[in-house]
Write a protein that holds these residues in place. Structure first.
Motif, PDB file in Angstrom:
ATOM      1  N   HIS A 175      -3.401  -8.262   1.116  1.00  0.00           N
ATOM      2  CA  HIS A 175      -3.634  -9.621   1.602  1.00  0.00           C
ATOM      3  C   HIS A 175      -5.108  -9.771   1.983  1.00  0.00           C
ATOM      4  O   HIS A 175      -5.622  -9.017   2.812  1.00  0.00           O
ATOM      5  CB  HIS A 175      -2.720  -9.853   2.807  1.00  0.00           C
ATOM      6  CG  HIS A 175      -2.727 -11.224   3.370  1.00  0.00           C
ATOM      7  ND1 HIS A 175      -1.984 -12.258   2.856  1.00  0.00           N
ATOM      8  CD2 HIS A 175      -3.373 -11.747   4.457  1.00  0.00           C
ATOM      9  CE1 HIS A 175      -2.161 -13.350   3.572  1.00  0.00           C
ATOM     10  NE2 HIS A 175      -3.010 -13.077   4.551  1.00  0.00           N
ATOM     11  N   ASP A 215      -7.928 -12.216   3.532  1.00  0.00           N
ATOM     12  CA  ASP A 215      -8.102 -13.399   4.372  1.00  0.00           C
ATOM     13  C   ASP A 215      -9.508 -13.962   4.249  1.00  0.00           C
ATOM     14  O   ASP A 215     -10.471 -13.357   4.724  1.00  0.00           O
ATOM     15  CB  ASP A 215      -7.832 -13.037   5.838  1.00  0.00           C
ATOM     16  CG  ASP A 215      -6.359 -12.792   6.087  1.00  0.00           C
ATOM     17  OD1 ASP A 215      -5.566 -13.730   5.905  1.00  0.00           O
ATOM     18  OD2 ASP A 215      -6.002 -11.655   6.447  1.00  0.00           O
ATOM     19  N   HIS A 248      -5.514 -15.457   0.749  1.00  0.00           N
ATOM     20  CA  HIS A 248      -5.161 -16.492   1.724  1.00  0.00           C
ATOM     21  C   HIS A 248      -6.438 -17.231   2.117  1.00  0.00           C
ATOM     22  O   HIS A 248      -7.268 -16.701   2.863  1.00  0.00           O
ATOM     23  CB  HIS A 248      -4.500 -15.785   2.921  1.00  0.00           C
ATOM     24  CG  HIS A 248      -4.134 -16.686   4.046  1.00  0.00           C
ATOM     25  ND1 HIS A 248      -3.808 -16.207   5.303  1.00  0.00           N
ATOM     26  CD2 HIS A 248      -4.016 -18.038   4.121  1.00  0.00           C
ATOM     27  CE1 HIS A 248      -3.518 -17.230   6.102  1.00  0.00           C
ATOM     28  NE2 HIS A 248      -3.645 -18.355   5.411  1.00  0.00           N
ATOM     29  N   ASP A 269       2.996 -14.525   8.055  1.00  0.00           N
ATOM     30  CA  ASP A 269       1.693 -13.933   8.378  1.00  0.00           C
ATOM     31  C   ASP A 269       1.334 -14.225   9.829  1.00  0.00           C
ATOM     32  O   ASP A 269       1.211 -15.388  10.226  1.00  0.00           O
ATOM     33  CB  ASP A 269       0.644 -14.535   7.417  1.00  0.00           C
ATOM     34  CG  ASP A 269      -0.753 -13.980   7.615  1.00  0.00           C
ATOM     35  OD1 ASP A 269      -0.911 -12.986   8.336  1.00  0.00           O
ATOM     36  OD2 ASP A 269      -1.686 -14.559   7.013  1.00  0.00           O
TER      37      ASP A 269
END
Ligand code: DX5
Ligand code: ZN
Length: 216
Positions: A31, A33, A64, A173
């Motif tokens: 993931h 960010d 994301h 999340d």
């Protein structure tokens, strides 16, 4: 259950070895960010860093985007190597168009909702989304506490996806830990993002196994 460790809690000075360690520990997703200092207070990284990471890793890049007006950058993130691009509903005036733009750029489309943003916002988009991300903290920082009402939100979203006869994944999340992971998966979560509760407990293969065993 898919575990997507958030690189926000990794050692930024050793991204390559961190990515390799995740692969070695059997992780499939990571993931990433992206923060712009406007939509959220923090600033992290953008396409050049993702491109550099892409050259060192075969993991599925779950990106994301916590940035205003992300439609300006979809192609840049796809070209950098994002496999999935998740935009916040709150940042797009024309959300359907941005989702189509993600598909055209060759990535999987996903939409994130802040804790207070109603599910109604994405109701009509569900069939065209690969994933919906339910934020369970206000975005911007790692290590925050899970907001309890987000569990109800997951259950409601699961029902909406079933009603739409879609196979959209649900991701959560923020504040995910080994303690609440099982409850989240039982409520319908397919993809758990974990930053501090993952990277804070090495070795990664053991931590990955712990999450898998809890959620089985
Ligand atoms: C927060 C980010 C998260 C963050 C989660 O805005 O979107 O991905 O890294 O961190 P933890 O798991 O520590 O809450
Ligand atoms: Zn995130």
């Amino acid at each position: 259950m898919i575990l997507s460790p958030s690189m926000l809690s990794s050692d930024f000075t050793n991204m390559e070895s961190e990515l390799k360690a995740l692969e070695k520990a059997g992780l499939k997703w990571v993931h990433l960010d992206v923060m712009d200092g406007m939509f959220v207070p923090s600033i992290t990284f953008g396409p050049p860093i993702i491109k550099a990471m892409r050259a060192k890793s075969n993991l599925f890049f779950d990106c994301h985007l916590m940035i205003n007006d992300p439609g300006r950058y979809i192609e840049s993130f796809a070209e950098a190597g994002a496999d999935l691009i998740c935009v916040h509903a709150e940042t797009c005036d024309h959300l359907e168009r941005v989702c189509a733009q993600i598909v055209d750029a060759g990535a999987k489309p996903a939409v994130a909702l802040n804790p207070h943003t109603p599910l109604e916002t994405i109701k009509y988009l569900i069939p065209q989304l690969y994933m919906v991300l339910i934020m369970s903290v206000n975005p911007g920082f790692g290590g925050q506490k899970f907001i309890p009402f987000c569990l109800d939100k997951v259950q409601e979203l699961k029902q909406m996806i079933t009603d739409a006869k879609a196979d959209t994944l649900i991701q959560i999340d923020g504040g995910v830990t080994a303690e609440n992971a099982r409850e989240l998966v039982d409520a319908g979560v397919d993809v758990l993002v974990s930053g501090s509760a993952f990277f804070g407990y090495p070795p990664y293969d053991e931590r990955h196994k712990t999450f898998q065993n809890i959620c089985k």
